[in-house]
Design a protein around this motif. Structure first.
Motif, PDB file in Angstrom:
ATOM      1  N   MET A 135       0.822  -1.205   0.000  1.00  0.00           N
ATOM      2  CA  MET A 135       0.000   0.000   0.000  1.00  0.00           C
ATOM      3  C   MET A 135       0.863   1.264   0.000  1.00  0.00           C
ATOM      4  SD  MET A 135      -2.984   0.718  -0.292  1.00  0.00           S
ATOM      5  CE  MET A 135      -4.340   1.728   0.049  1.00  0.00           C
ATOM      6  N   THR A 136       1.980   1.266   0.698  1.00  0.00           N
ATOM      7  CA  THR A 136       2.874   2.425   0.732  1.00  0.00           C
ATOM      8  C   THR A 136       3.477   2.661  -0.651  1.00  0.00           C
ATOM      9  OG1 THR A 136       3.410   1.889   3.027  1.00  0.00           O
ATOM     10  CG2 THR A 136       4.865   3.426   1.902  1.00  0.00           C
ATOM     11  N   PHE A 137       3.922   1.595  -1.294  1.00  0.00           N
ATOM     12  CA  PHE A 137       4.474   1.739  -2.645  1.00  0.00           C
ATOM     13  C   PHE A 137       3.407   2.210  -3.621  1.00  0.00           C
ATOM     14  CE2 PHE A 137       7.779  -1.360  -1.177  1.00  0.00           C
ATOM     15  CZ  PHE A 137       8.839  -0.487  -1.285  1.00  0.00           C
ATOM     16  N   THR A 138       2.190   1.760  -3.464  1.00  0.00           N
ATOM     17  CA  THR A 138       1.096   2.191  -4.333  1.00  0.00           C
ATOM     18  C   THR A 138       0.825   3.676  -4.149  1.00  0.00           C
ATOM     19  OG1 THR A 138       0.124  -0.016  -4.153  1.00  0.00           O
ATOM     20  CG2 THR A 138      -1.307   1.737  -4.972  1.00  0.00           C
ATOM     21  N   LYS A 139       0.866   4.161  -2.920  1.00  0.00           N
ATOM     22  CA  LYS A 139       0.665   5.588  -2.642  1.00  0.00           C
ATOM     23  C   LYS A 139       1.780   6.431  -3.271  1.00  0.00           C
ATOM     24  CE  LYS A 139      -1.657   4.948   1.792  1.00  0.00           C
ATOM     25  NZ  LYS A 139      -1.523   5.150   3.233  1.00  0.00           N
ATOM     26  N   ILE A 140       3.018   5.970  -3.145  1.00  0.00           N
ATOM     27  CA  ILE A 140       4.156   6.707  -3.721  1.00  0.00           C
ATOM     28  C   ILE A 140       4.039   6.759  -5.236  1.00  0.00           C
ATOM     29  CG2 ILE A 140       6.657   6.666  -4.065  1.00  0.00           C
ATOM     30  CD1 ILE A 140       6.889   5.502  -1.217  1.00  0.00           C
ATOM     31  N   LEU A 141       3.723   5.633  -5.856  1.00  0.00           N
ATOM     32  CA  LEU A 141       3.558   5.590  -7.300  1.00  0.00           C
ATOM     33  C   LEU A 141       2.400   6.470  -7.743  1.00  0.00           C
ATOM     34  CD1 LEU A 141       4.485   4.374  -9.996  1.00  0.00           C
ATOM     35  CD2 LEU A 141       2.854   2.510  -9.610  1.00  0.00           C
ATOM     36  N   ALA A 201       1.328   9.177  -6.209  1.00  0.00           N
ATOM     37  CA  ALA A 201       1.734  10.567  -6.039  1.00  0.00           C
ATOM     38  C   ALA A 201       2.619  11.017  -7.198  1.00  0.00           C
ATOM     39  CB  ALA A 201       2.479  10.723  -4.709  1.00  0.00           C
ATOM     40  N   VAL A 202       3.551  10.158  -7.634  1.00  0.00           N
ATOM     41  CA  VAL A 202       4.432  10.500  -8.760  1.00  0.00           C
ATOM     42  C   VAL A 202       3.612  10.645 -10.043  1.00  0.00           C
ATOM     43  CG1 VAL A 202       6.312   9.640 -10.226  1.00  0.00           C
ATOM     44  CG2 VAL A 202       6.501   9.485  -7.749  1.00  0.00           C
ATOM     45  N   CYS A 203       2.726   9.707 -10.314  1.00  0.00           N
ATOM     46  CA  CYS A 203       1.889   9.790 -11.522  1.00  0.00           C
ATOM     47  C   CYS A 203       0.964  11.003 -11.459  1.00  0.00           C
ATOM     48  CB  CYS A 203       1.068   8.505 -11.679  1.00  0.00           C
ATOM     49  SG  CYS A 203       2.055   7.075 -12.127  1.00  0.00           S
ATOM     50  N   GLY A 204       0.414  11.294 -10.288  1.00  0.00           N
ATOM     51  CA  GLY A 204      -0.444  12.466 -10.127  1.00  0.00           C
ATOM     52  C   GLY A 204       0.315  13.757 -10.385  1.00  0.00           C
ATOM     53  N   THR A 205       1.558  13.813  -9.940  1.00  0.00           N
ATOM     54  CA  THR A 205       2.387  15.002 -10.165  1.00  0.00           C
ATOM     55  C   THR A 205       2.625  15.214 -11.653  1.00  0.00           C
ATOM     56  OG1 THR A 205       3.489  14.644  -8.043  1.00  0.00           O
ATOM     57  CG2 THR A 205       4.601  16.076  -9.621  1.00  0.00           C
ATOM     58  N   PHE A 206       2.956  14.144 -12.366  1.00  0.00           N
ATOM     59  CA  PHE A 206       3.158  14.266 -13.810  1.00  0.00           C
ATOM     60  C   PHE A 206       1.875  14.667 -14.524  1.00  0.00           C
ATOM     61  CE2 PHE A 206       6.900  11.266 -13.304  1.00  0.00           C
ATOM     62  CZ  PHE A 206       7.834  12.274 -13.484  1.00  0.00           C
ATOM     63  N   LEU A 207       0.744  14.157 -14.078  1.00  0.00           N
ATOM     64  CA  LEU A 207      -0.542  14.512 -14.683  1.00  0.00           C
ATOM     65  C   LEU A 207      -0.842  15.991 -14.481  1.00  0.00           C
ATOM     66  CD1 LEU A 207      -3.088  13.593 -16.129  1.00  0.00           C
ATOM     67  CD2 LEU A 207      -4.085  13.068 -13.890  1.00  0.00           C
ATOM     68  N   VAL A 208      -0.609  16.498 -13.286  1.00  0.00           N
ATOM     69  CA  VAL A 208      -0.834  17.926 -13.010  1.00  0.00           C
ATOM     70  C   VAL A 208       0.098  18.781 -13.871  1.00  0.00           C
ATOM     71  CG1 VAL A 208      -0.598  19.725 -11.241  1.00  0.00           C
ATOM     72  CG2 VAL A 208      -1.763  17.576 -10.702  1.00  0.00           C
ATOM     73  N   MET A 209       1.344  18.353 -14.020  1.00  0.00           N
ATOM     74  CA  MET A 209       2.288  19.109 -14.843  1.00  0.00           C
ATOM     75  C   MET A 209       1.852  19.102 -16.304  1.00  0.00           C
ATOM     76  SD  MET A 209       5.867  17.970 -13.012  1.00  0.00           S
ATOM     77  CE  MET A 209       6.897  18.626 -14.274  1.00  0.00           C
ATOM     78  N   LEU A 210       1.408  17.971 -16.814  1.00  0.00           N
ATOM     79  CA  LEU A 210       0.934  17.896 -18.194  1.00  0.00           C
ATOM     80  C   LEU A 210      -0.287  18.778 -18.414  1.00  0.00           C
ATOM     81  CD1 LEU A 210       1.359  14.170 -19.188  1.00  0.00           C
ATOM     82  CD2 LEU A 210       1.881  16.108 -20.627  1.00  0.00           C
TER      83      LEU A 210
END
Length: 173
Positions: free
Chosen positions: A5-11, A13-22
């Motif tokens: 679950m921790t790794f899923t949250k980190i992944l 967050a990273v994907c969400g950050t890239f989506l916001v940047m795009l």
């Protein structure tokens, strides 16, 4: 310590950050490029008129190399050759360095040294190494023969070029 679950949250967050940047990049392009149109698709709002002095075309004057050769200094040419050319070129007939030998180069066919692999760009420019050809080549090898393998930037001073040509003419000619 870390579970799935921790790794899923980190992944996430990273994907969400890239989506916001795009999405931010897309929004900025839409806002600042007015619907995605590029620059220059519309008329300028204000342009400044500039008066020309009639010299819009820069005409390059042809240099009379033969006239300059009368004031050539062999000793100065030898010094320039020793500083700039001797690292790659040899004056001994038949001995190539990094570059081809320059023994009797003035008046020699371009690309004619046996045992040296030329890049091919030189042969397209002229047939023989005359004073005018050497003058242009020594000023800017890549400018005179685009695509040449010679990595030398050239001799900026006319006097240096003329002196080197005179010195080379005195070797083997």
């Amino acid at each position: 310590m870390f579970d799935t679950m921790t790794f899923t949250k980190i992944l996430g967050a990273v994907c969400g950050t890239f989506l916001v940047m795009l999405l931010g990049k897309w929004a900025a392009e839409e806002i600042y490029h007015v619907g995605g149109h590029g620059h220059g698709d519309h008329e300028q709002a204000y342009s400044i008129e500039v008066e020309s002095d009639g010299d819009e075309e820069m005409v390059e004057e042809a240099v009379d190399v033969a006239a300059l050769m009368g004031s050539a200094d062999l000793a100065a040419g030898e010094q320039v050759f020793a500083r700039k050319c001797a690292a790659c070129h040899v004056l001994e007939d038949g001995v190539n360095g990094t570059g081809p030998h320059l023994y009797s180069v003035v008046g020699r066919d371009i690309g004619s040294v046996d045992g040296y692999g030329y890049s091919g760009a030189l042969v397209a420019q002229a047939d023989v190494w005359g004073q005018d050809e050497l003058f242009g080549f020594l000023e800017s090898p890549k400018g005179w023969a685009p695509g040449t393998a010679m990595g030398f930037s050239g001799l900026g001073k006319e006097a240096d070029r003329v002196n080197v040509i005179a010195y080379l003419e005195s070797i083997g000619n």
